[in-house]
Design an enzyme around this catalytic site. Structure first.
Site, PDB file in Angstrom:
ATOM      1  N   THR A   1      24.037  13.229  74.559  1.00  0.00           N
ATOM      2  CA  THR A   1      25.358  13.973  74.482  1.00  0.00           C
ATOM      3  C   THR A   1      25.006  15.668  74.250  1.00  0.00           C
ATOM      4  O   THR A   1      24.999  16.129  75.089  1.00  0.00           O
ATOM      5  CB  THR A   1      26.429  13.384  73.394  1.00  0.00           C
ATOM      6  OG1 THR A   1      25.739  13.202  72.174  1.00  0.00           O
ATOM      7  CG2 THR A   1      26.825  11.942  73.587  1.00  0.00           C
TER       8      THR A   1
ATOM      9  N   LYS B   1      19.210   8.682  71.343  1.00  0.00           N
ATOM     10  CA  LYS B   1      20.049   9.967  71.425  1.00  0.00           C
ATOM     11  C   LYS B   1      20.640  10.130  69.909  1.00  0.00           C
ATOM     12  O   LYS B   1      20.948   9.179  69.257  1.00  0.00           O
ATOM     13  CB  LYS B   1      21.002   9.766  72.535  1.00  0.00           C
ATOM     14  CG  LYS B   1      22.178   8.688  72.320  1.00  0.00           C
ATOM     15  CD  LYS B   1      22.943   9.117  71.336  1.00  0.00           C
ATOM     16  CE  LYS B   1      23.866  10.626  71.863  1.00  0.00           C
ATOM     17  NZ  LYS B   1      24.805  10.763  70.952  1.00  0.00           N
TER      18      LYS B   1
ATOM     19  N   THR C   1      20.432   7.355  63.484  1.00  0.00           N
ATOM     20  CA  THR C   1      20.497   7.247  64.849  1.00  0.00           C
ATOM     21  C   THR C   1      21.923   7.229  65.359  1.00  0.00           C
ATOM     22  O   THR C   1      22.824   6.583  64.729  1.00  0.00           O
ATOM     23  CB  THR C   1      19.976   6.095  65.548  1.00  0.00           C
ATOM     24  OG1 THR C   1      18.810   5.820  64.795  1.00  0.00           O
ATOM     25  CG2 THR C   1      19.488   6.301  66.908  1.00  0.00           C
TER      26      THR C   1
ATOM     27  N   GLU D   1      21.639  19.243  66.059  1.00  0.00           N
ATOM     28  CA  GLU D   1      22.681  20.301  66.624  1.00  0.00           C
ATOM     29  C   GLU D   1      22.677  21.799  65.609  1.00  0.00           C
ATOM     30  O   GLU D   1      22.811  21.752  64.470  1.00  0.00           O
ATOM     31  CB  GLU D   1      24.344  20.069  66.441  1.00  0.00           C
ATOM     32  CG  GLU D   1      24.613  18.870  67.587  1.00  0.00           C
ATOM     33  CD  GLU D   1      25.938  18.349  67.109  1.00  0.00           C
ATOM     34  OE1 GLU D   1      26.515  18.714  66.045  1.00  0.00           O
ATOM     35  OE2 GLU D   1      26.290  17.624  68.185  1.00  0.00           O
TER      36      GLU D   1
ATOM     37  N   ASN E   1      30.079  22.444  66.522  1.00  0.00           N
ATOM     38  CA  ASN E   1      30.899  21.222  65.917  1.00  0.00           C
ATOM     39  C   ASN E   1      32.325  21.746  65.974  1.00  0.00           C
ATOM     40  O   ASN E   1      33.068  20.908  65.683  1.00  0.00           O
ATOM     41  CB  ASN E   1      30.459  20.677  64.464  1.00  0.00           C
ATOM     42  CG  ASN E   1      29.091  20.027  64.731  1.00  0.00           C
ATOM     43  OD1 ASN E   1      29.110  19.076  65.489  1.00  0.00           O
ATOM     44  ND2 ASN E   1      28.042  20.403  64.258  1.00  0.00           N
TER      45      ASN E   1
ATOM     46  N   SER F   1      36.722  20.443  72.439  1.00  0.00           N
ATOM     47  CA  SER F   1      37.759  21.520  73.317  1.00  0.00           C
ATOM     48  C   SER F   1      36.927  22.121  74.671  1.00  0.00           C
ATOM     49  O   SER F   1      36.247  21.659  74.925  1.00  0.00           O
ATOM     50  CB  SER F   1      38.327  22.551  72.155  1.00  0.00           C
ATOM     51  OG  SER F   1      37.379  23.079  71.269  1.00  0.00           O
TER      52      SER F   1
END
EC number: 2.3.1.35
Lengths: 384, 384
Positions: free
Chosen positions: B147, B169, B180, B260, B379, B384
């Site tokens: 993702t 992932k 995970t 991230e 995040n 959006s």
């Protein structure tokens, strides 16, 4: 509308040089009586700053005649030497003011953890503050306890012939067990230490304890309530508790509105919970969820992240009976999408989230802020 | 070095149009046997996605012949309709592949919570994937489950004549109870379902369960372990557990390294704890503390915030006996400042924090990331 609003109190705020900016950094609040009853509530963190250990100890005497507060240093994680510094500060305040022992002087500190205070500067500040004490000194005192706060937080609640005044500081480390960093409340009501204690605990429980700006619990959180009895009026327990609660709630909302780097003030109202405790647990879990907080920063009504946060708790509910509204738009019903999320207007500063647990008739509201670029910036640059 | 490294497995990754970018978004992994034993570990979140509920249920049969995974939608909080979508997907996979029932097809989904999957696209992707299945398909499968991951996570551990392969992932919602989002491990070892279960639980406990990137628990976390028995070799339980643990640890570190918006990969080693559980609790509390994480983002060795985080836990320790090292510089001893904090070099990506509880002889390490501007950005912009 400060700590000096009630009769029997004087205060001062001076620049002792603890802050490199030269701003006010030392406050003194004195209770001239006739009474000197007091109560306190402290951080639940097991790593407690020296002034917290000191003030918890002296409150066993149930009489506080003065409070000395400094910004520019937390005096936390400073070992036995740090505790001696707090003790010496209280001794010095008592000797300068007279009519009290060190055991009647509460001490509060706020600022960076892990560094000793520059005692000569601090004591010289106490000297100056003791000379500057005045009925008009409440504003300066409120300013002197600020750290990253952008404005002082002050309050006044008027009873029938008696008054509660207060000041608070805190813009980060607003935490689950006690949100304030420092707060001093004063009243000229006639009230025993037990009455003050009951009023203060109930007030904190539904105000400061339910503000959770960033989930981090401070080493220094202290809320003090001092009564001078100078009004000569003894309110009922209910009246006292109501006034103190109103003062704490007002100050808590001021903290929330000045939290480090926020762009949103978020109220999370949990309704139809099996117990008030369940409602608070669910509200707090949502308030602490970084993915919820970043979504709201981005004006994104991401109710899925709210459900994921609810799912972490042990509260009583069924996942497929959960309803969620964001600013009154019920975007989730029965655990799945309902009204169109594009109807949610998140352009304002205030956000109201309603979570319906469908499990009972208890309610609680927890307040928080979003997680923004500015929060990251302020907190990565704090000590450097 | 993928899920198709062990004998007896084929895989595929295709673009089903679930991602608006046209990137690969649907993966299929098939176990050609001769065995089809399997074990699984799932999110502890009570709000579980439809594919988690489905896969938990079919694992009671202890046989899995295929796993279908999609990115581009989590199928979480989608109500009874979402569960029917998962069921229909499994039925479709079974009908296309033959030789299995829907009850032997595991389903995993990842992506935005709260929206139904576009089923025609998804089933058409399954159709394509079933035709593309190949021994060389492991890489495409690993890519299709990404993702916000910037790269696929794959692993291969070689035993004595048998192999463990895997893919994972996950770049956010890396969480306390299971880090995970999705992970499929394969092996050609001969192993019963009990042996697989024991190996997988122990492996997750010390790997994925100890990665806590942002403290947020997913609704979809799934780790599956499938055995084909195609090597004809039956390792001992110890050998199997060791290989699976090594594979999980390797993948967990890959997740951490691709989390991230991170700038740091932080290992928090808690030593001299009264119990391993205490060590994990303390490590996790530090890992989840936003003030610690923002300090490290700012290259600030702010050990006071570490102590404040330790202070929130119920672990066995005395506050004035805590020692903390950051990158091997003991900045805190006995709960107070020790070595000069300016000696700490935080310029690298890897940070090692050692917290000595002085309370026993147990140890555990928890891994996390810092909290950066990029984390907030990613995040707040996700949906959006």
């Amino acid at each position: 509308m400060t700590v000096t609003s009630p009769k029997g109190f004087r205060a001062a705020g001076v620049a002792a040089g603890l802050k490199s900016t030269g701003a006010l950094d030392l406050a003194l609040v004195v209770n001239d009586g006739p009474d000197a009853t007091a109560a306190g509530v402290f951080t639940a963190n097991r790593v407690k700053a020296a002034p917290v250990l000191w003030t918890q100890q002296i409150l066993k005497g149930r009489a506080v005649k003065a409070v000395v507060l400094n910004s520019g240093g937390a005096n936390a994680c400073t070992g036995p030497g740090g505790f001696q510094d707090t003790h010496a500060t209280a001794e010095f305040v008592a000797s300068r003011l007279g009519g009290m022992g060190a055991g009647q002087v509460a001490v509060c500190s706020t600022g960076l953890i892990g560094e000793r205070l520059p005692m000569p500067k601090l004591l010289s500040g106490v000297e100056g503050a003791s000379k500057a004490l005045a009925k008009a000194g409440g504003f300066a005192a409120a300013e002197a306890i600020m750290t990253t706060d952008t404005r002082p937080k002050i309050v006044e609640i008027t009873g029938d012939g008696w008054t509660v005044g207060g000041m608070a500081k805190g813009a980060g480390m607003l935490a689950p067990a006690l949100a304030t960093m420092l707060c001093v409340l004063t009243t000229d009501a006639v009230a025993g230490a037990d009455a003050l204690d009951e009023a203060l605990r109930e007030a904190c429980r539904v105000s400061f304890d339910r503000v959770d700006s960033d989930g981090c619990m401070s080493t220094n959180d202290t809320v003090l309530l001092l009564a001078s009895g100078a009004s000569g009026i003894e309110p009922t327990q209910e009246e006292l508790t109501a006034a103190v609660t109103q003062a704490c709630h007002d100050l808590a909302q001021q903290l929330l509105a000045d939290a480090e780097g926020h762009t949103k003030q978020i109220a999370i109202e949990v309704v139809n919970a099996d117990s008030e405790e369940d409602a608070v647990i669910v509200g707090r879990e949502i308030a602490r969820n970084n993915l919820v907080k970043t979504a709201l920063f981005g004006n994104d009504p991401n109710w899925g992240r709210i459900l994921a946060a609810v799912g972490v708790t042990d509260a009583v509910y069924e996942p497929d009976e959960l309803n969620v509204a964001i600013n009154d738009v019920w975007v989730c019903r029965n655990g799945a999408a309902a009204e169109d999320r594009s109807k949610v207007d998140l352009s304002g500063v205030k956000v109201h989230i309603t979570v319906d647990l469908n499990a009972g008739d208890h309610t609680a509201t927890v307040w928080t802020n979003d997680l923004s670029h500015a929060y990251v910036h302020e907190n990565s640059a704090y000590s450097s």
